[in-house]
Design an enzyme around this catalytic site. Sequence first.
Site, mmCIF file in Angstrom:
data_model
loop_
_atom_site.group_PDB
_atom_site.id
_atom_site.type_symbol
_atom_site.label_atom_id
_atom_site.label_comp_id
_atom_site.label_asym_id
_atom_site.label_seq_id
_atom_site.Cartn_x
_atom_site.Cartn_y
_atom_site.Cartn_z
ATOM 1 N N ASP A 16 -8.914 81.717 6.727
ATOM 2 C CA ASP A 16 -7.623 81.280 6.207
ATOM 3 C C ASP A 16 -7.684 79.892 5.591
ATOM 4 O OD1 ASP A 16 -6.662 83.683 7.055
ATOM 5 O OD2 ASP A 16 -5.213 82.878 8.484
ATOM 6 N N ASP A 127 4.259 74.427 14.335
ATOM 7 C CA ASP A 127 3.147 73.542 13.999
ATOM 8 C C ASP A 127 3.353 72.829 12.672
ATOM 9 O OD1 ASP A 127 1.738 73.812 16.328
ATOM 10 O OD2 ASP A 127 0.658 75.583 15.643
#
Lengths: 407, 407, 407, 407
Positions: A16, A127
Amino acid sequence: MSAPKKVVLAYSGGLDTSIILKWLQTEYRCEVVTFTADLGQGEELEPARAKAEMLGIAPSNIYIEDVREEFVRDFVFPMFRANALYEGLYLLGTSIARPLISKRLVEIAHETGADAVAHGATGKGNDQVRFELSAYALDPAIKVIAPWREWDLTSRTKLLEFAEAHQIPIAKNKRGEAPFSVDANLLHTSSEGRVLEDPGQEAPDYVYQRVTRPEEAPDAPEMVEIAFEKGDAVAINGEAMSPATILTRLNELGGKHGIGILDLVENRFVGMKSRGVYETPGGTILLEAHRGIEQITLDSGAGHLKDWLMPRYAELIYNGFWFSPEREMLQAAIDKSQEHVTGTVRVKLYKGSARTVARWSDHSLYSEAHVTFEEDAGAYDQKDAEGFIRLNALRLKLLATRNAKFK
Amino acid sequence: MSAPKKVVLAYSGGLDTSIILKWLQTEYRCEVVTFTADLGQGEELEPARAKAEMLGIAPSNIYIEDVREEFVRDFVFPMFRANALYEGLYLLGTSIARPLISKRLVEIAHETGADAVAHGATGKGNDQVRFELSAYALDPAIKVIAPWREWDLTSRTKLLEFAEAHQIPIAKNKRGEAPFSVDANLLHTSSEGRVLEDPGQEAPDYVYQRVTRPEEAPDAPEMVEIAFEKGDAVAINGEAMSPATILTRLNELGGKHGIGILDLVENRFVGMKSRGVYETPGGTILLEAHRGIEQITLDSGAGHLKDWLMPRYAELIYNGFWFSPEREMLQAAIDKSQEHVTGTVRVKLYKGSARTVARWSDHSLYSEAHVTFEEDAGAYDQKDAEGFIRLNALRLKLLATRNAKFK
Amino acid sequence: MSAPKKVVLAYSGGLDTSIILKWLQTEYRCEVVTFTADLGQGEELEPARAKAEMLGIAPSNIYIEDVREEFVRDFVFPMFRANALYEGLYLLGTSIARPLISKRLVEIAHETGADAVAHGATGKGNDQVRFELSAYALDPAIKVIAPWREWDLTSRTKLLEFAEAHQIPIAKNKRGEAPFSVDANLLHTSSEGRVLEDPGQEAPDYVYQRVTRPEEAPDAPEMVEIAFEKGDAVAINGEAMSPATILTRLNELGGKHGIGILDLVENRFVGMKSRGVYETPGGTILLEAHRGIEQITLDSGAGHLKDWLMPRYAELIYNGFWFSPEREMLQAAIDKSQEHVTGTVRVKLYKGSARTVARWSDHSLYSEAHVTFEEDAGAYDQKDAEGFIRLNALRLKLLATRNAKFK
Amino acid sequence: MSAPKKVVLAYSGGLDTSIILKWLQTEYRCEVVTFTADLGQGEELEPARAKAEMLGIAPSNIYIEDVREEFVRDFVFPMFRANALYEGLYLLGTSIARPLISKRLVEIAHETGADAVAHGATGKGNDQVRFELSAYALDPAIKVIAPWREWDLTSRTKLLEFAEAHQIPIAKNKRGEAPFSVDANLLHTSSEGRVLEDPGQEAPDYVYQRVTRPEEAPDAPEMVEIAFEKGDAVAINGEAMSPATILTRLNELGGKHGIGILDLVENRFVGMKSRGVYETPGGTILLEAHRGIEQITLDSGAGHLKDWLMPRYAELIYNGFWFSPEREMLQAAIDKSQEHVTGTVRVKLYKGSARTVARWSDHSLYSEAHVTFEEDAGAYDQKDAEGFIRLNALRLKLLATRNAKFK
């Protein structure tokens, strides 16, 4: 926001963040600096270097650092001084790591002349908030790029197509969707998503990666003695160790004995509930032990104030406000309370539980002379209790007399 | 305080309260009414009747009552709605029973025309405060007699001499000092004193009377499903039960699986630290399950407010202020939050630990549509997060800009 | 408690403490050391020396000290950093002076080898608690003598008889009862008792001794500019001054303009309500100005945390817990917040009110660029508000959807 | 968000909301319903009807309502039970009106089958948040349109051009920019922006529109007696009145005597500081009187809990969370405390200040018998204070002993 010229990316070396790396290069035609941190997640970092180089990052733009000691000393330990639990149960293992990463991203941006930082957190989670609030608090002029909120790679298929189109290697086991998403560092491993999305279904056993299932833990209990100085753990079983070493050792012990697993539905700052499975073996022991040493070394006035401040403190960390004046104010109060939190706690580890069974300290406030059922040689005059009770009762009596008039 | 004419005594039938009974008769020449309550302490009550009669109490002055349902319904359950823990760990098993006893003492005083109540708590502990604050709050004119603070029977020898002089039977095992002191009711058993007085020494195994040692608990985990309505447990494994029956059943399960033991040094209201061992098998499961059902049915704003209020609420109960306006205010807030705390929780019991593994509810606020890693069909627009973060960061940016001027 | 051998007495030189002095000598046959402090109460101290000598105190046992600077610098100013108000209104003028007096009493006891301290506070008030908690916190072995709780001089007549019997001079105006009781120091003058005992009756004008009645204050408003550094006032109208000088000057200004009078019924720590009249001219201006400078220099997160901590902080001071770990913890948090509370406030004084009308600072967080109704050159993107609101609303929407199912 | 089909607009009849009305019609081609509320802002409402009709709104789509009683009874009075002040000083006059407007907008949407509501608040302020959080909390499916965040009419010139192009009449005095922006209702008038944007500059006199300048207020003080029942004002000077009538009458009194002006820099929820001038004449008197009656009728435990909850409660209202579970929980606690807040307060009004000078109540908890300086006939035993102090001091002594070991 004008286009970034040079971006420091929080880079794990995985698929990712490799896609993000390439996307930043193609989308913004900007220079990319990678930052890969060893927070104790248990993965080799050097492959990240090789991969970054392969994706065209100049060696001088590749930062790989072991920040484990800083993580435990400056983030985990201060937090544990507060006995912080979010929503009564969560030890904040992910939350506490984000500000450190942002701090290094911003510092590296300053060192390298970058004008932006980038992270791989999605637009639904906490996050992103933690990364970005920390970054803005440390450099109000920094640009923050959150590709998951920007790009159109909104499906697994599109991501893989992008990766293939840009020669990003795809490990075989990354072709399919992972059954759940994982974050790990020295304090904890968290798992969420997909197979965990129905909170009415038990988490499958394979979700637990770090802690032995309690049923498979040793049949014999094990004792561990943790020594504290001014609120921080400094030794295990009599052996002095660095902060990260202590947490590592407690993780081994906790992991072995099935300690620190938590299946939780929590409230995200962005407004939704989510279900996670947390494994915090060493942290769970540490919290238990810290409470144990506070029991004998902390005054009740100080302790009750801490209990009262704690939920707010934990919420601030969960929500991403580590670098905020109110967190620092609370920390000042908490740290002030820890001056005499020095001594040793014995914790019994057994098949999923960690329990304080003994604690002792030169700084103890426990007075056997006062509490004893035996003759106390005048340490305490039981007659004092009468006046104490009568004055505490006075307002209640006045109330009862008043209220009786209106019944 | 003028001398009491008629006193209602909290009477267990044991040696100590029998001595008090006789002492009240001899010291004040007053009529004594005995009140013996079944709070689930696990002892027969009828022997108390025989003993009271033998000590000269008129049958009409002997009150023996089973208050277990009232105890759980009106005291334990309201407290558990708050997830109350004193000093982070203690489930308040003794604290919550005292106000009920005082309430009945005062009511019986009113029924029998007594002008005083008496209890057997010592002058060093919390229970005297709890008994007396409750009594005064319910009847500001009541006299309270605390013989342990008044008499000169300050040693075991003197007590036994007094008993012998007054024909009070002394069981053989009561001749010597007990190795520790015990209080028990349906919620918990607490042990303290003597062999437990050094908090640096582990409690000997024989202290644990109610909960199987985890090492000896079954090797196979057991699941239990607890259903809640408006914050109170109403059924176990699909079977509806009364409050006291639910707690009894959970005690059996918890006791069997080694759940709910706590070795604690706590801060007494009267100013000293004391060490106690608590066994709260059913309550520990109940707290875990209540948290589990709140996780999906309680909004974060409500939940965080509860977390913030809880330490104060627990402290009020610990300190004896159950019958106070501030406890009632907090209860009003807490009860308001429980309107939709309805649903079922599955808890796994295994060798000392009770862990929520699944929860479901028609009242759930958990939205898989919002949280999913999959396409969410527009339930959540990730772009919203950008504005959310930017406005939350605004003050931090202004701060950072300001602070930078003075570095 | 064994009899004291040498006692340090908080001695004003007035009739009551002179009687106490003599009573200590006769009751305990102990040596007496007198401590007379100038806290800014506006009385000459030297007559106290003469009187003490006349009552047989050795010159080396007479301590007379000007502690005004210490009082303001180490007690008043730290408290004002918190914007402390007890029960919403009271500026704690008496409460904050007591710990300083106790501190000096204990220090002088150590210097002179005394084993006890004594004070002239009665058994019904808060001051006894404040004196004694402070003394015990500073020296756990010190004896504290509170004659008003011990002796049998329980009427005015008996006091005067004692005075006459011991050749204590009685000023003519002390023969009768004073119409009310007064305490004064640099921060305030308080009056209570007798003519003030019915809170349904207005206080007579003659109670107000320090502040001009607003109706008689000047018809023209006056402006005053107060400069702060790190939360403390450092200059008035551009002139730097010491802490005590600043408070003195503000008292003159406030007194002239009728500022700082308060008629209050408050809750004493000992359980009863009492009615007092307070005159706090300078303190009222100082609080207003401190709030004014915080408005532009303190971040909202810090400010809201302070607002939340303040009532507890004020209660601690009121109840006598200045020297307690929890007050020190709160102080650490509050002081941490004041690092940039630097700048100047203009306050308008007029017939009883003090109002901030302007404030400015190099440390200001106020951003005209952000708040302006004019074009803001991109400082703020109004679109951000949409995401901010939508995510803040998310939980409320989920709640509304859930709740609608059960209506 | 799909385009709205039918929109309920909060419509004042002024130029800005008339432009919004027309813009909604042209931008979305949707049907518009107007809602004009009399909240006590002091303007005629019927001109709004004529103007709406002129702009093409069907008579059945024009809602004009007097909501003053509902406003005071269901919003203002509950808030005043809490003594709510935001950031220590602000009486929340604007904040408390927004939820009522949103409630009616949503209700009218349901009555008329509208799918959206619209408001005229800008993207920088708090009001957008308050309107929208309330609307979403009451109908999670409602669309909210905030034209100021959407359109391109970003300058005065463009707005006027749009108005002219759409035949919206422009009053002469609306051609230029107003020197500041105003919001008014029965509780307060607020002014902000432009001439007020520099907090270092005093507000010009012409900003104050509602309250007489203190210097010009009557030279004679005036007394007012306010009676309360269960925390709400019910009569003035002995005359029972409806809630809105009471606030109206107090506004007249306060306005006449120069009471309730506040120059404040506050922290907006959206992250910036702003400066406002508030005039809250009646509310300022009401707060003072409510505190006055609580002083004698509210127990200290209840009062201190209220003081502790208040800042959070005020922040919730300021931030727009009136319709939130946590505000309702706090309200439940606060309302519980008001059961005996019944009695009468006399307040003295004079040139800018309102001060309680007397208060009396059948529900009073004030006990002259306890507090008196005279003989108290045994109501209070001063000896009780000794035990009270000694047990409160116990932990401080243990601390001092411990700490001394490490100095």
